[in-house]
Write a protein that holds these residues in place. Structure first.
Motif, PDB file in Angstrom:
ATOM      1  N   ASP A   1       8.349  -8.148  10.930  1.00 15.46           N
ATOM      2  CA  ASP A   1       8.294  -6.765  10.467  1.00 15.46           C
ATOM      3  C   ASP A   1       6.838  -6.330  10.456  1.00 15.46           C
ATOM      4  OD1 ASP A   1      10.991  -6.561  10.055  1.00 15.46           O
ATOM      5  OD2 ASP A   1      10.902  -6.788   7.870  1.00 15.46           O
TER       6      ASP A   1
ATOM      7  N   ILE B   1       4.438  -3.658   8.668  1.00 18.04           N
ATOM      8  CA  ILE B   1       4.478  -2.817   7.474  1.00 18.04           C
ATOM      9  C   ILE B   1       3.203  -1.991   7.354  1.00 18.04           C
ATOM     10  CG2 ILE B   1       4.624  -2.850   4.945  1.00 18.04           C
ATOM     11  CD1 ILE B   1       6.142  -5.532   5.271  1.00 18.04           C
ATOM     12  N   TYR B   2       3.385  -0.702   7.118  1.00 20.80           N
ATOM     13  CA  TYR B   2       2.254   0.205   6.908  1.00 20.80           C
ATOM     14  C   TYR B   2       2.077   0.443   5.411  1.00 20.80           C
ATOM     15  CZ  TYR B   2      -0.531   4.476   6.815  1.00 20.80           C
ATOM     16  OH  TYR B   2      -1.491   5.410   6.553  1.00 20.80           O
ATOM     17  N   LYS B   3       0.833   0.282   4.925  1.00 20.44           N
ATOM     18  CA  LYS B   3       0.547   0.489   3.510  1.00 20.44           C
ATOM     19  C   LYS B   3      -0.615   1.455   3.343  1.00 20.44           C
ATOM     20  CE  LYS B   3      -0.587  -1.937  -0.796  1.00 20.44           C
ATOM     21  NZ  LYS B   3       0.404  -1.151  -1.555  1.00 20.44           N
TER      22      LYS B   3
ATOM     23  N   ASN C   1       4.450   1.892   1.193  1.00 20.70           N
ATOM     24  CA  ASN C   1       4.528   0.501   1.647  1.00 20.70           C
ATOM     25  C   ASN C   1       5.844   0.357   2.395  1.00 20.70           C
ATOM     26  OD1 ASN C   1       3.714  -2.172   1.964  1.00 20.70           O
ATOM     27  ND2 ASN C   1       4.752  -2.824   0.106  1.00 20.70           N
ATOM     28  N   LYS C   2       5.830   0.659   3.702  1.00 21.27           N
ATOM     29  CA  LYS C   2       7.069   0.857   4.433  1.00 21.27           C
ATOM     30  C   LYS C   2       7.047   0.131   5.772  1.00 21.27           C
ATOM     31  CE  LYS C   2      10.276   4.664   5.312  1.00 21.27           C
ATOM     32  NZ  LYS C   2      10.453   6.139   5.201  1.00 21.27           N
ATOM     33  N   VAL C   3       8.201  -0.435   6.165  1.00 20.76           N
ATOM     34  CA  VAL C   3       8.321  -1.071   7.476  1.00 20.76           C
ATOM     35  C   VAL C   3       8.206  -0.001   8.556  1.00 20.76           C
ATOM     36  CG1 VAL C   3       9.808  -2.377   9.029  1.00 20.76           C
ATOM     37  CG2 VAL C   3       9.749  -2.960   6.599  1.00 20.76           C
TER      38      VAL C   3
END
Length: 259
Positions: free
Chosen positions: A37, A39-41, A46-48
């Motif tokens: 995965d 993930i962008y933070k 904080n989302k895939v």
């Protein structure tokens, strides 16, 4: 984000080969499929944002590997990404033979084909690039060649090459460099080994080797430093990779085998 995401997933870690006494590699690569995965933070976000699947298959004296990376559905409206990479490498030495990179991005299309040759310590690659800047544009083709002295890898073969290294015999802070051919450009990859570190993943605490790496081109840094963690066991699987974006950070997390 796309540029950082691909580099993080595919070039997690890399250095010159370290072998056990007798010249045998630390890890033997086996047929497998690994999933990640991305993930962008940023702040409370904080989302895939994407997914990647990597596969390796034995084929006589060669390994054949591939990776497919794509956005999560919610991100398609922001930036649609579909990237596929293939590499063929020798089992002895893990020298690249053929590398293909195919990118579909917002209607754009690009395909790089690199054919490698090695003579002693010299590596060369004949590069053919196909490019279409938009869905309505004609396809163009250009050719070039790359040359480097010393161990050379492509963006995908590096992922597997790193896993044969004997990290137990490396010192904290030790670093080295290799050449990496990506598309029509040549870069240098500098690796710094930072010792062992525990990483929590899916409720499990894993013992890992922590490594930091940077890319440079023509003597100038071409991307921000990236950190990676690889399991300190017989599988040597990269389980976490993290880097900064202009806004926020992106992280690739191992989600398990998917045979």
């Amino acid at each position: 984000m796309k540029h950082i995401m691909i580099r993080m997933i595919l070039c997690c870690l890399l250095t010159m080969p370290w072998l056990k006494a007798g010249g045998e590699p630390v890890v033997s690569l086996v047929d497998e499929t690994l999933t990640y995965d991305v993930i962008y933070k940023w702040g409370f976000i904080n989302k895939v944002a994407g997914y990647a699947t990597m596969s390796l298959r034995n084929d006589g004296d060669l390994y054949r590997a591939s990776v497919y990376a794509q956005n999560a559905p919610w991100a398609n409206s922001i930036y649609k990404l579909r990237d596929t990479l293939y590499t063929t490498m020798t089992k002895k030495g893990l020298f690249p033979v053929k590398y293909v990179y195919i990118a579909h991005e917002q209607g754009k299309y690009k395909k790089d084909e690199l054919s490698f040759k090695r003579q002693g310590n010299m590596f060369t690659a004949d590069v053919v690039r196909y490019k279409r800047p938009s869905a309505d544009s004609p396809m163009s083709m250009t050719t070039t060649s790359l040359e480097a002295e010393g161990m050379t890898v492509d963006m995908l073969s590096s992922f597997f090459y790193l896993r044969t290294l004997d990290f137990e015999n490396m010192k904290n802070g030790q670093n080295t460099t290799v050449n990496i051919f990506s598309g029509s450009k040549k870069e240098r990859l500098t690796i710094t080994y930072l010792g062992k570190q525990k990483v929590k993943l899916n409720g499990t605490s894993l013992q890992t080797y922590h490594i930091n790496f940077t890319f440079t081109r023509r003597g100038k840094q071409s991307s921000d430093p990236i950190d990676g963690w690889i399991t300190a066991d017989s599988r040597r699987i990269p389980v976490k990779v993290e880097g900064q974006l202009p806004v926020g950070k992106v992280r690739a997390l191992y989600t398990g085998p998917n045979p």
